[in-house]
Scaffold this active site. Structure first.
Site, mmCIF file in Angstrom:
data_model
loop_
_atom_site.group_PDB
_atom_site.id
_atom_site.type_symbol
_atom_site.label_atom_id
_atom_site.label_comp_id
_atom_site.label_asym_id
_atom_site.label_seq_id
_atom_site.Cartn_x
_atom_site.Cartn_y
_atom_site.Cartn_z
ATOM 1 N N GLY A 188 48.956 -38.601 -18.879
ATOM 2 C CA GLY A 188 49.988 -38.355 -19.885
ATOM 3 C C GLY A 188 51.121 -39.371 -19.801
ATOM 4 N N HIS A 451 85.931 -54.102 -25.067
ATOM 5 C CA HIS A 451 85.155 -55.278 -24.680
ATOM 6 C C HIS A 451 85.470 -55.642 -23.244
ATOM 7 C CE1 HIS A 451 83.130 -59.126 -24.980
ATOM 8 N NE2 HIS A 451 84.181 -59.672 -24.380
HETATM 9 P P1 AMP Z 1 54.566 -34.766 -23.405
HETATM 10 O O1 AMP Z 1 53.999 -33.693 -24.260
HETATM 11 O O2 AMP Z 1 55.601 -35.624 -24.057
HETATM 12 O O3 AMP Z 1 55.002 -34.268 -22.049
HETATM 13 O O4 AMP Z 1 53.371 -35.784 -23.116
HETATM 14 C C1 AMP Z 1 52.123 -35.398 -22.637
HETATM 15 C C2 AMP Z 1 51.135 -36.516 -22.949
HETATM 16 O O5 AMP Z 1 49.874 -36.218 -22.344
HETATM 17 C C3 AMP Z 1 50.866 -36.686 -24.446
HETATM 18 O O6 AMP Z 1 51.165 -38.009 -24.807
HETATM 19 C C4 AMP Z 1 49.369 -36.369 -24.580
HETATM 20 O O7 AMP Z 1 48.735 -37.199 -25.542
HETATM 21 C C5 AMP Z 1 48.826 -36.684 -23.173
HETATM 22 N N1 AMP Z 1 47.561 -36.000 -22.860
HETATM 23 C C6 AMP Z 1 47.225 -34.708 -23.101
HETATM 24 N N2 AMP Z 1 45.958 -34.434 -22.647
HETATM 25 C C7 AMP Z 1 45.478 -35.588 -22.108
HETATM 26 C C8 AMP Z 1 44.239 -35.984 -21.473
HETATM 27 N N3 AMP Z 1 43.218 -35.127 -21.310
HETATM 28 N N4 AMP Z 1 44.120 -37.257 -21.036
HETATM 29 C C9 AMP Z 1 45.145 -38.149 -21.182
HETATM 30 N N5 AMP Z 1 46.309 -37.840 -21.778
HETATM 31 C C10 AMP Z 1 46.506 -36.594 -22.234
#
Ligand code: AMP
Ligand code: FAD
Length: 475
Positions: A188, A451
Protein backbone atom coordinates in the site's frame (compact mmCIF):
# COMPACT_ATOMS: atom_id res chain seq x y z
CA UNK A 1 -27.07 1.23 40.35
CA UNK A 2 -26.72 3.38 37.29
CA UNK A 3 -25.05 6.78 37.05
CA UNK A 4 -26.56 9.68 35.08
CA UNK A 5 -24.66 11.92 32.67
CA UNK A 6 -25.70 14.57 30.19
CA UNK A 7 -23.24 13.15 27.67
CA UNK A 8 -21.43 9.82 27.47
CA UNK A 9 -18.72 9.58 24.82
CA UNK A 10 -17.51 6.13 23.72
CA UNK A 11 -13.92 6.42 22.52
CA UNK A 12 -11.22 8.88 23.62
CA UNK A 13 -9.37 9.31 20.32
CA UNK A 14 -9.25 12.65 18.48
CA UNK A 15 -12.95 12.33 17.71
CA UNK A 16 -14.11 11.46 21.22
CA UNK A 17 -11.87 13.32 23.65
CA UNK A 18 -12.49 16.81 22.15
CA UNK A 19 -16.23 16.06 22.18
CA UNK A 20 -16.00 15.23 25.88
CA UNK A 21 -13.90 18.29 26.74
CA UNK A 22 -16.07 20.72 24.76
CA UNK A 23 -19.26 19.24 26.26
CA UNK A 24 -17.78 19.76 29.74
CA UNK A 25 -16.81 23.33 28.79
CA UNK A 26 -20.48 23.72 27.87
CA UNK A 27 -21.31 22.93 31.52
CA UNK A 28 -22.61 19.46 30.83
CA UNK A 29 -21.91 16.42 33.00
CA UNK A 30 -19.72 14.19 30.86
CA UNK A 31 -18.15 10.72 30.92
CA UNK A 32 -15.75 9.36 28.31
CA UNK A 33 -15.23 5.60 28.07
CA UNK A 34 -12.21 4.10 26.32
CA UNK A 35 -10.87 0.58 26.02
CA UNK A 36 -7.48 1.27 24.36
CA UNK A 37 -4.77 -0.84 25.94
CA UNK A 38 -1.10 -0.68 25.15
CA UNK A 39 1.13 -3.72 24.71
CA UNK A 40 1.87 -3.77 28.47
CA UNK A 41 -1.88 -3.99 29.18
CA UNK A 42 -2.23 -0.44 30.52
CA UNK A 43 -5.21 1.69 29.50
CA UNK A 44 -4.43 4.94 27.66
CA UNK A 45 -6.53 7.75 26.23
CA UNK A 46 -5.87 9.23 22.81
CA UNK A 47 -6.94 6.35 20.56
CA UNK A 48 -5.08 5.35 17.43
CA UNK A 49 -3.77 8.86 16.84
CA UNK A 50 -1.81 9.27 20.04
CA UNK A 51 -0.92 5.64 20.74
CA UNK A 52 -0.30 4.08 17.35
CA UNK A 53 -0.77 6.67 14.62
CA UNK A 54 -0.17 10.39 14.15
CA UNK A 55 2.10 11.02 17.12
CA UNK A 56 4.46 8.01 17.20
CA UNK A 57 4.81 8.15 13.41
CA UNK A 58 5.73 11.83 13.52
CA UNK A 59 8.21 11.18 16.36
CA UNK A 60 10.00 8.57 14.24
CA UNK A 61 9.76 10.64 11.05
CA UNK A 62 11.49 13.50 12.86
CA UNK A 63 14.22 11.31 14.37
CA UNK A 64 14.91 9.41 11.16
CA UNK A 65 14.99 12.61 9.13
CA UNK A 66 17.55 14.12 11.52
CA UNK A 67 19.63 10.95 11.20
CA UNK A 68 19.68 11.19 7.40
CA UNK A 69 20.39 14.90 7.44
CA UNK A 70 23.25 14.45 9.88
CA UNK A 71 24.67 11.74 7.63
CA UNK A 72 24.07 13.31 4.24
CA UNK A 73 23.44 17.03 4.61
CA UNK A 74 25.55 18.41 7.43
CA UNK A 75 28.72 18.24 5.30
CA UNK A 76 27.04 20.56 2.77
CA UNK A 77 26.69 23.14 5.55
CA UNK A 78 30.35 22.66 6.40
CA UNK A 79 29.62 20.73 9.56
CA UNK A 80 31.61 17.60 10.32
CA UNK A 81 30.17 15.24 12.90
CA UNK A 82 32.37 12.20 12.38
CA UNK A 83 30.60 8.90 11.96
CA UNK A 84 26.89 9.23 12.58
CA UNK A 85 25.55 6.24 14.48
CA UNK A 86 22.06 4.99 15.17
CA UNK A 87 20.82 4.02 18.62
CA UNK A 88 17.40 2.65 17.71
CA UNK A 89 16.60 1.75 21.31
CA UNK A 90 17.06 5.40 22.34
CA UNK A 91 15.01 6.58 19.35
CA UNK A 92 12.19 4.23 20.28
CA UNK A 93 12.40 5.24 23.93
CA UNK A 94 11.93 8.86 22.88
CA UNK A 95 8.95 7.91 20.70
CA UNK A 96 7.36 5.99 23.58
CA UNK A 97 7.96 8.81 26.03
CA UNK A 98 6.34 11.39 23.73
CA UNK A 99 3.30 9.13 23.40
CA UNK A 100 3.14 8.63 27.16
CA UNK A 101 3.33 12.36 27.83
CA UNK A 102 0.64 13.14 25.27
CA UNK A 103 -1.79 10.44 26.40
CA UNK A 104 -1.20 11.46 30.02
CA UNK A 105 -2.02 14.99 28.88
CA UNK A 106 -5.52 13.89 27.92
CA UNK A 107 -6.07 12.38 31.36
CA UNK A 108 -4.97 15.74 32.81
CA UNK A 109 -7.29 17.65 30.46
CA UNK A 110 -10.21 15.42 31.48
CA UNK A 111 -9.47 16.16 35.13
CA UNK A 112 -9.11 19.90 34.56
CA UNK A 113 -12.38 20.07 32.62
CA UNK A 114 -14.32 17.77 34.93
CA UNK A 115 -14.74 14.94 32.41
CA UNK A 116 -15.10 11.55 34.11
CA UNK A 117 -12.71 9.25 32.22
CA UNK A 118 -13.70 5.60 32.44
CA UNK A 119 -11.35 2.86 31.20
CA UNK A 120 -13.26 -0.11 29.76
CA UNK A 121 -15.43 -1.30 26.90
CA UNK A 122 -18.58 0.70 26.25
CA UNK A 123 -21.71 -0.64 24.63
CA UNK A 124 -24.74 1.37 23.66
CA UNK A 125 -28.04 -0.19 24.80
CA UNK A 126 -31.48 0.95 23.68
CA UNK A 127 -32.71 4.03 25.57
CA UNK A 128 -29.28 5.72 25.66
CA UNK A 129 -27.79 3.53 28.33
CA UNK A 130 -24.13 2.62 28.08
CA UNK A 131 -22.79 -0.48 29.78
CA UNK A 132 -19.11 -0.37 30.60
CA UNK A 133 -17.10 -3.54 31.11
CA UNK A 134 -13.80 -3.03 32.94
CA UNK A 135 -10.58 -5.03 32.75
CA UNK A 136 -11.75 -7.30 35.60
CA UNK A 137 -15.05 -8.04 33.82
CA UNK A 138 -16.96 -5.81 36.25
CA UNK A 139 -19.88 -3.91 34.74
CA UNK A 140 -21.48 -0.56 35.38
CA UNK A 141 -24.31 1.18 33.59
CA UNK A 142 -24.29 4.83 32.61
CA UNK A 143 -27.50 6.60 31.71
CA UNK A 144 -27.05 9.36 29.21
CA UNK A 145 -29.15 12.13 27.76
CA UNK A 146 -26.83 12.09 24.73
CA UNK A 147 -24.32 9.50 23.52
CA UNK A 148 -21.43 10.24 21.16
CA UNK A 149 -19.97 7.21 19.39
CA UNK A 150 -16.29 7.73 18.51
CA UNK A 151 -14.99 4.18 18.24
CA UNK A 152 -12.57 4.89 15.41
CA UNK A 153 -11.04 2.48 12.96
CA UNK A 154 -8.67 -0.49 12.69
CA UNK A 155 -6.29 -1.60 9.94
CA UNK A 156 -7.71 -3.54 6.98
CA UNK A 157 -6.22 -7.00 6.65
CA UNK A 158 -5.70 -9.04 3.50
CA UNK A 159 -6.93 -12.62 3.98
CA UNK A 160 -4.05 -14.08 1.95
CA UNK A 161 -1.47 -12.13 3.96
CA UNK A 162 -1.88 -13.58 7.45
CA UNK A 163 -0.42 -11.41 10.20
CA UNK A 164 1.78 -13.12 12.75
CA UNK A 165 2.67 -9.91 14.61
CA UNK A 166 6.39 -10.52 14.04
CA UNK A 167 7.18 -10.80 10.34
CA UNK A 168 3.87 -9.79 8.80
CA UNK A 169 2.62 -6.81 10.79
CA UNK A 170 0.32 -3.80 10.82
CA UNK A 171 1.31 -0.13 11.10
CA UNK A 172 1.28 -0.17 14.92
CA UNK A 173 3.88 -2.94 15.17
CA UNK A 174 5.89 -1.31 12.39
CA UNK A 175 6.22 1.78 14.59
CA UNK A 176 7.69 -0.32 17.38
CA UNK A 177 10.33 -2.47 15.58
CA UNK A 178 13.36 -2.92 17.85
CA UNK A 179 15.77 -3.57 14.97
CA UNK A 180 16.06 -2.13 11.49
CA UNK A 181 14.84 -4.81 9.06
CA UNK A 182 17.43 -5.24 6.29
CA UNK A 183 14.65 -5.70 3.70
CA UNK A 184 11.22 -4.21 4.36
CA UNK A 185 8.14 -4.72 2.21
CA UNK A 186 5.15 -2.40 2.53
CA UNK A 187 1.80 -3.21 0.94
CA UNK A 188 0.00 0.00 0.00
CA UNK A 189 1.47 3.34 -1.15
CA UNK A 190 -1.09 5.39 0.78
CA UNK A 191 -0.20 7.96 3.42
CA UNK A 192 0.63 5.40 6.13
CA UNK A 193 2.67 3.16 3.80
CA UNK A 194 4.73 6.09 2.53
CA UNK A 195 5.39 7.48 5.99
CA UNK A 196 6.44 4.12 7.44
CA UNK A 197 8.45 3.25 4.34
CA UNK A 198 10.27 6.60 4.68
CA UNK A 199 11.12 6.03 8.35
CA UNK A 200 12.71 2.61 7.83
CA UNK A 201 14.40 3.55 4.55
CA UNK A 202 16.09 6.45 6.32
CA UNK A 203 17.22 4.17 9.12
CA UNK A 204 18.81 1.76 6.66
CA UNK A 205 16.20 -0.70 5.36
CA UNK A 206 15.95 -1.54 1.71
CA UNK A 207 12.27 -0.65 1.27
CA UNK A 208 9.91 -1.84 -1.45
CA UNK A 209 6.36 -0.50 -1.50
CA UNK A 210 3.87 -2.55 -3.49
CA UNK A 211 0.83 -0.64 -4.70
CA UNK A 212 -2.08 -2.28 -6.54
CA UNK A 213 -3.15 0.84 -8.41
CA UNK A 214 -1.15 2.07 -11.45
CA UNK A 215 -1.48 5.73 -10.46
CA UNK A 216 0.67 7.16 -7.65
CA UNK A 217 -1.26 9.09 -4.95
CA UNK A 218 -4.50 9.24 -6.95
CA UNK A 219 -6.11 11.49 -4.33
CA UNK A 220 -3.40 14.17 -4.72
CA UNK A 221 -2.90 16.73 -7.46
CA UNK A 222 -1.03 14.77 -10.12
CA UNK A 223 1.70 17.40 -10.63
CA UNK A 224 2.45 17.04 -6.93
CA UNK A 225 2.21 13.25 -7.07
CA UNK A 226 4.67 13.17 -9.98
CA UNK A 227 7.19 15.32 -8.12
CA UNK A 228 6.72 13.21 -4.97
CA UNK A 229 7.42 9.96 -6.81
CA UNK A 230 10.52 11.49 -8.37
CA UNK A 231 11.81 12.61 -4.97
CA UNK A 232 11.03 9.31 -3.24
CA UNK A 233 12.80 7.33 -5.98
CA UNK A 234 15.81 9.64 -5.64
CA UNK A 235 15.89 8.81 -1.93
CA UNK A 236 16.02 5.10 -2.72
CA UNK A 237 12.43 4.24 -1.85
CA UNK A 238 11.30 1.65 -4.37
CA UNK A 239 7.63 2.07 -5.27
CA UNK A 240 6.14 -0.58 -7.55
CA UNK A 241 2.85 0.58 -9.04
CA UNK A 242 0.30 -1.82 -10.50
CA UNK A 243 1.63 -4.44 -8.08
CA UNK A 244 -1.37 -6.08 -6.44
CA UNK A 245 -0.33 -8.45 -3.67
CA UNK A 246 -1.98 -11.84 -4.04
CA UNK A 247 -0.45 -13.67 -1.06
CA UNK A 248 2.46 -13.82 1.36
CA UNK A 249 4.09 -16.78 3.05
CA UNK A 250 6.47 -16.79 5.98
CA UNK A 251 9.39 -19.23 5.74
CA UNK A 252 12.30 -19.31 8.14
CA UNK A 253 11.95 -15.75 9.44
CA UNK A 254 11.58 -14.16 5.99
CA UNK A 255 8.46 -13.61 3.95
CA UNK A 256 7.82 -14.29 0.27
CA UNK A 257 5.33 -11.85 -1.22
CA UNK A 258 3.60 -12.69 -4.48
CA UNK A 259 2.21 -9.82 -6.47
CA UNK A 260 0.76 -9.44 -9.92
CA UNK A 261 1.87 -6.82 -12.37
CA UNK A 262 1.35 -6.16 -16.05
CA UNK A 263 3.93 -8.83 -16.88
CA UNK A 264 2.47 -11.62 -14.73
CA UNK A 265 3.29 -12.77 -11.20
CA UNK A 266 6.42 -11.76 -9.31
CA UNK A 267 7.85 -12.65 -5.94
CA UNK A 268 9.65 -10.42 -3.48
CA UNK A 269 11.48 -11.69 -0.42
CA UNK A 270 11.67 -9.40 2.61
CA UNK A 271 12.50 -9.68 6.31
CA UNK A 272 9.39 -7.82 7.47
CA UNK A 273 6.17 -7.01 5.69
CA UNK A 274 3.91 -4.15 6.73
CA UNK A 275 0.30 -4.29 5.57
CA UNK A 276 -0.88 -0.69 5.07
CA UNK A 277 -3.85 -1.13 2.76
CA UNK A 278 -6.21 1.23 4.54
CA UNK A 279 -8.41 1.26 7.62
CA UNK A 280 -11.98 0.25 8.29
CA UNK A 281 -14.52 1.60 10.77
CA UNK A 282 -14.54 -0.23 14.10
CA UNK A 283 -17.90 -1.03 15.71
CA UNK A 284 -17.24 -4.45 17.19
CA UNK A 285 -19.31 -4.93 20.36
CA UNK A 286 -20.37 -1.28 20.26
CA UNK A 287 -24.09 -1.57 19.63
CA UNK A 288 -26.60 -3.79 21.42
CA UNK A 289 -29.67 -5.01 19.51
CA UNK A 290 -32.36 -2.40 18.96
CA UNK A 291 -30.42 0.86 19.38
CA UNK A 292 -31.69 2.15 16.04
CA UNK A 293 -28.20 3.24 14.94
CA UNK A 294 -27.70 2.47 11.24
CA UNK A 295 -24.55 0.99 9.70
CA UNK A 296 -23.87 1.26 5.96
CA UNK A 297 -22.60 -1.45 3.60
CA UNK A 298 -18.96 -0.49 4.26
CA UNK A 299 -19.38 -0.65 8.04
CA UNK A 300 -19.56 3.09 8.75
CA UNK A 301 -22.13 4.41 11.22
CA UNK A 302 -24.67 6.39 9.18
CA UNK A 303 -24.90 10.06 10.06
CA UNK A 304 -26.21 13.30 8.59
CA UNK A 305 -24.03 16.37 7.97
CA UNK A 306 -24.23 17.21 11.68
CA UNK A 307 -23.17 13.71 12.76
CA UNK A 308 -26.63 12.71 13.99
CA UNK A 309 -27.30 8.96 13.74
CA UNK A 310 -30.76 7.54 13.07
CA UNK A 311 -31.27 7.08 16.85
CA UNK A 312 -32.49 10.10 18.83
CA UNK A 313 -29.71 11.89 20.76
CA UNK A 314 -27.07 9.46 19.53
CA UNK A 315 -24.26 11.02 17.52
CA UNK A 316 -21.18 9.58 15.84
CA UNK A 317 -17.90 11.25 14.86
CA UNK A 318 -14.41 10.52 13.54
CA UNK A 319 -13.13 7.53 11.60
CA UNK A 320 -16.27 5.51 12.33
CA UNK A 321 -18.32 7.83 10.06
CA UNK A 322 -18.00 8.87 6.41
CA UNK A 323 -15.33 11.29 5.27
CA UNK A 324 -11.55 11.23 5.37
CA UNK A 325 -9.99 9.24 8.22
CA UNK A 326 -8.07 12.15 9.71
CA UNK A 327 -7.60 13.19 13.31
CA UNK A 328 -8.47 16.85 12.72
CA UNK A 329 -11.66 15.96 10.86
CA UNK A 330 -12.76 13.85 13.87
CA UNK A 331 -11.82 16.63 16.26
CA UNK A 332 -13.92 19.24 14.49
CA UNK A 333 -16.85 16.82 14.33
CA UNK A 334 -16.53 16.09 18.05
CA UNK A 335 -16.51 19.79 18.91
CA UNK A 336 -19.44 20.47 16.57
CA UNK A 337 -21.54 17.73 18.19
CA UNK A 338 -20.72 18.93 21.72
CA UNK A 339 -21.80 22.46 20.78
CA UNK A 340 -24.99 21.28 19.06
CA UNK A 341 -25.89 19.20 22.13
CA UNK A 342 -25.54 22.36 24.23
CA UNK A 343 -27.83 24.25 21.86
CA UNK A 344 -24.96 26.25 20.38
CA UNK A 345 -23.95 26.74 16.75
CA UNK A 346 -21.89 23.97 15.20
CA UNK A 347 -20.76 23.13 11.69
CA UNK A 348 -17.92 21.35 9.92
CA UNK A 349 -16.74 22.69 6.57
CA UNK A 350 -16.03 19.44 4.76
CA UNK A 351 -14.75 21.38 1.74
CA UNK A 352 -11.78 22.77 3.62
CA UNK A 353 -10.16 19.73 5.24
CA UNK A 354 -6.38 19.79 4.91
CA UNK A 355 -4.50 16.60 3.99
CA UNK A 356 -0.85 16.16 4.91
CA UNK A 357 1.71 13.45 4.13
CA UNK A 358 4.68 13.86 6.46
CA UNK A 359 7.34 12.56 4.12
CA UNK A 360 10.36 14.60 3.00
CA UNK A 361 9.47 16.67 1.16
CA UNK A 362 6.15 17.06 2.93
CA UNK A 363 2.97 17.06 0.87
CA UNK A 364 -0.14 19.01 1.82
CA UNK A 365 -3.25 20.23 0.14
CA UNK A 366 -6.72 21.61 0.62
CA UNK A 367 -9.62 21.81 -1.80
CA UNK A 368 -9.71 20.35 -5.28
CA UNK A 369 -6.90 18.97 -7.41
CA UNK A 370 -6.38 20.32 -10.91
CA UNK A 371 -7.77 17.05 -12.27
CA UNK A 372 -10.99 17.52 -10.24
CA UNK A 373 -11.35 21.15 -11.29
CA UNK A 374 -10.81 20.25 -14.94
CA UNK A 375 -13.41 17.46 -14.72
CA UNK A 376 -15.87 19.93 -13.17
CA UNK A 377 -15.64 22.09 -16.29
CA UNK A 378 -15.30 25.47 -14.55
CA UNK A 379 -12.70 27.68 -16.26
CA UNK A 380 -9.65 27.96 -14.03
CA UNK A 381 -6.17 29.41 -13.74
CA UNK A 382 -3.11 27.90 -12.09
CA UNK A 383 -0.08 29.48 -10.47
CA UNK A 384 2.96 27.57 -9.28
CA UNK A 385 6.10 28.60 -7.47
CA UNK A 386 9.15 26.34 -7.10
CA UNK A 387 10.88 26.19 -3.71
CA UNK A 388 14.13 26.32 -5.70
CA UNK A 389 13.36 30.05 -6.08
CA UNK A 390 12.72 30.55 -2.35
CA UNK A 391 15.63 32.03 -0.45
CA UNK A 392 14.47 30.51 2.81
CA UNK A 393 14.06 27.04 1.30
CA UNK A 394 17.54 27.30 -0.25
CA UNK A 395 18.96 28.36 3.12
CA UNK A 396 17.32 25.28 4.60
CA UNK A 397 18.82 23.08 1.88
CA UNK A 398 15.22 22.24 0.97
CA UNK A 399 14.72 23.60 -2.52
CA UNK A 400 12.77 20.63 -3.88
CA UNK A 401 9.06 20.94 -4.62
CA UNK A 402 6.58 23.71 -5.28
CA UNK A 403 3.41 25.48 -4.21
CA UNK A 404 0.43 25.49 -6.54
CA UNK A 405 -2.73 27.59 -6.38
CA UNK A 406 -5.76 26.73 -8.54
CA UNK A 407 -8.42 29.42 -8.84
CA UNK A 408 -11.65 30.06 -10.72
CA UNK A 409 -11.36 32.33 -13.76
CA UNK A 410 -14.89 33.70 -13.29
CA UNK A 411 -14.82 35.06 -9.72
CA UNK A 412 -11.24 34.44 -8.54
CA UNK A 413 -12.35 31.85 -5.92
CA UNK A 414 -9.51 29.72 -4.55
CA UNK A 415 -10.42 26.16 -5.55
CA UNK A 416 -7.37 24.25 -4.34
CA UNK A 417 -3.91 24.80 -2.91
CA UNK A 418 -1.21 22.14 -3.13
CA UNK A 419 2.24 22.16 -1.63
CA UNK A 420 5.12 19.73 -1.87
CA UNK A 421 8.12 21.03 -0.02
CA UNK A 422 9.52 21.97 3.37
CA UNK A 423 6.93 22.40 6.13
CA UNK A 424 4.07 21.92 3.66
CA UNK A 425 1.85 20.73 6.51
CA UNK A 426 2.33 24.05 8.30
CA UNK A 427 2.09 26.19 5.16
CA UNK A 428 -1.25 24.73 4.15
CA UNK A 429 -2.92 26.32 7.21
CA UNK A 430 -2.87 29.69 5.45
CA UNK A 431 -4.70 28.23 2.47
CA UNK A 432 -7.26 26.52 4.72
CA UNK A 433 -7.94 29.82 6.49
CA UNK A 434 -8.20 31.64 3.16
CA UNK A 435 -10.74 29.12 1.89
CA UNK A 436 -12.62 29.10 5.20
CA UNK A 437 -13.00 32.89 4.94
CA UNK A 438 -13.82 32.68 1.22
CA UNK A 439 -10.77 34.78 0.39
CA UNK A 440 -10.16 35.39 -3.29
CA UNK A 441 -6.85 34.78 -5.00
CA UNK A 442 -6.42 38.54 -5.08
CA UNK A 443 -6.82 38.61 -1.27
CA UNK A 444 -3.90 36.17 -1.00
CA UNK A 445 -1.94 38.26 -3.48
CA UNK A 446 -2.51 41.45 -1.47
CA UNK A 447 -1.58 39.85 1.87
CA UNK A 448 1.94 40.71 3.03
CA UNK A 449 4.15 37.72 3.75
CA UNK A 450 7.35 38.03 5.78
CA UNK A 451 10.63 37.65 3.93
CA UNK A 452 12.40 35.34 3.75
CA UNK A 453 9.83 32.71 4.70
CA UNK A 454 8.52 29.52 3.15
CA UNK A 455 5.04 31.07 3.18
CA UNK A 456 6.12 33.40 0.38
CA UNK A 457 5.83 30.36 -1.90
CA UNK A 458 2.03 30.39 -1.50
CA UNK A 459 1.96 34.16 -2.00
CA UNK A 460 4.01 33.88 -5.18
CA UNK A 461 1.95 30.94 -6.46
CA UNK A 462 -1.21 33.05 -5.97
CA UNK A 463 0.45 35.88 -7.93
CA UNK A 464 1.55 33.44 -10.62
CA UNK A 465 -2.08 32.43 -11.17
CA UNK A 466 -2.47 35.88 -12.77
CA UNK A 467 1.04 35.88 -14.26
CA UNK A 468 2.11 38.50 -11.74
CA UNK A 469 4.75 36.55 -9.79
CA UNK A 470 7.76 38.63 -8.87
CA UNK A 471 10.27 35.99 -7.85
CA UNK A 472 9.81 33.48 -10.64
CA UNK A 473 9.27 33.56 -14.39
CA UNK A 474 5.55 33.69 -15.28
CA UNK A 475 4.62 31.06 -17.86
P1 AMP B 1 -4.87 4.27 2.08
O1 AMP B 1 -6.25 3.78 1.90
O2 AMP B 1 -4.62 5.68 1.66
O3 AMP B 1 -4.32 3.98 3.46
O4 AMP B 1 -3.95 3.42 1.09
C1 AMP B 1 -3.96 2.03 1.02
C2 AMP B 1 -3.37 1.62 -0.32
O5 AMP B 1 -3.23 0.20 -0.37
C3 AMP B 1 -4.25 2.01 -1.52
O6 AMP B 1 -3.49 2.81 -2.39
C4 AMP B 1 -4.62 0.66 -2.14
O7 AMP B 1 -4.66 0.72 -3.56
C5 AMP B 1 -3.47 -0.26 -1.69
N1 AMP B 1 -3.82 -1.69 -1.69
C6 AMP B 1 -4.95 -2.28 -1.24
N2 AMP B 1 -4.90 -3.64 -1.41
C7 AMP B 1 -3.69 -3.92 -1.98
C8 AMP B 1 -3.02 -5.13 -2.40
N3 AMP B 1 -3.58 -6.34 -2.29
N4 AMP B 1 -1.78 -5.02 -2.93
C9 AMP B 1 -1.18 -3.80 -3.06
N5 AMP B 1 -1.76 -2.65 -2.70
C10 AMP B 1 -2.99 -2.67 -2.15
P1 FAD C 1 -9.45 6.40 17.16
O1 FAD C 1 -8.27 7.28 17.27
O2 FAD C 1 -9.25 5.06 16.51
O3 FAD C 1 -9.99 6.23 18.63
C1 FAD C 1 -11.05 5.41 18.94
C2 FAD C 1 -10.92 5.00 20.39
O4 FAD C 1 -12.13 4.37 20.78
C3 FAD C 1 -9.82 3.99 20.64
O5 FAD C 1 -9.08 4.37 21.76
C4 FAD C 1 -10.56 2.69 20.88
O6 FAD C 1 -9.87 1.82 21.74
C5 FAD C 1 -11.83 3.21 21.53
N1 FAD C 1 -12.99 2.32 21.41
C6 FAD C 1 -13.48 1.72 20.30
N2 FAD C 1 -14.60 1.03 20.58
C7 FAD C 1 -14.80 1.17 21.92
C8 FAD C 1 -15.77 0.69 22.82
N3 FAD C 1 -16.79 -0.06 22.41
N4 FAD C 1 -15.65 1.04 24.12
C9 FAD C 1 -14.63 1.81 24.56
N5 FAD C 1 -13.69 2.30 23.74
C10 FAD C 1 -13.78 1.98 22.45
N6 FAD C 1 -4.39 11.29 11.02
C11 FAD C 1 -4.02 12.57 10.89
O7 FAD C 1 -4.88 13.46 10.84
N7 FAD C 1 -2.70 12.92 10.81
C12 FAD C 1 -1.72 11.99 10.84
O8 FAD C 1 -0.54 12.33 10.78
C13 FAD C 1 -2.08 10.64 10.96
N8 FAD C 1 -1.13 9.68 11.01
C14 FAD C 1 -1.51 8.38 11.18
C15 FAD C 1 -0.50 7.42 11.21
C16 FAD C 1 -0.83 6.09 11.40
C17 FAD C 1 0.27 5.04 11.44
C18 FAD C 1 -2.20 5.72 11.56
C19 FAD C 1 -2.58 4.29 11.80
C20 FAD C 1 -3.20 6.67 11.51
C21 FAD C 1 -2.86 8.01 11.31
N9 FAD C 1 -3.83 9.03 11.23
C22 FAD C 1 -3.46 10.32 11.06
C23 FAD C 1 -5.26 8.73 11.33
C24 FAD C 1 -5.76 9.05 12.73
O9 FAD C 1 -5.05 8.27 13.66
C25 FAD C 1 -7.25 8.77 12.82
O10 FAD C 1 -7.94 9.50 11.83
C26 FAD C 1 -7.81 9.17 14.18
O11 FAD C 1 -7.13 8.50 15.21
C27 FAD C 1 -9.30 8.89 14.26
O12 FAD C 1 -9.79 9.30 15.48
P2 FAD C 1 -11.06 8.62 16.16
O13 FAD C 1 -11.22 9.29 17.46
O14 FAD C 1 -12.18 8.60 15.22
O15 FAD C 1 -10.65 7.09 16.37
Amino acid sequence: MSERFDVVVIGAGPGGYPAAIRAAQNKLKVACVDEWRNLDGSYAYGGTCLNAGCIPSKALLESSELYVRAKEEFAVHGIGVGTVTLDLAAMQKRRASIVKTMTGGIAALFKANGVVGIPGHGRLEPGNKVTVTGADGGRRTLEAEHVVLASGSVPVRLPAVPHDGKVIVDSWTALEFDAVPPRLGVIGAGVIGLELGSVWRRLGSQVTILEAVEQFLPMADQAVAKEALRQFKKQGLEVKLGAKVARATVTGGAVGVTYGGAAGEHTLEVDKLVVAVGRRPFTSGLLAEGTGVGIDARGFIEVDEHCRTAAPKVWAVGDVVRGPMLAHKGKEEGVMVADLIAGLYGEVNYRAIPSVIYTAPEIAWVGQTEEQVKAGGRPYKVGTFPFAASGRARAMEAGAGMAKVISARDDDEILGVHVIGPMAGELIAEAVLAMEYSASTEDLQRTMHAHPTLSEAIHEAALAADKRAIDSINR
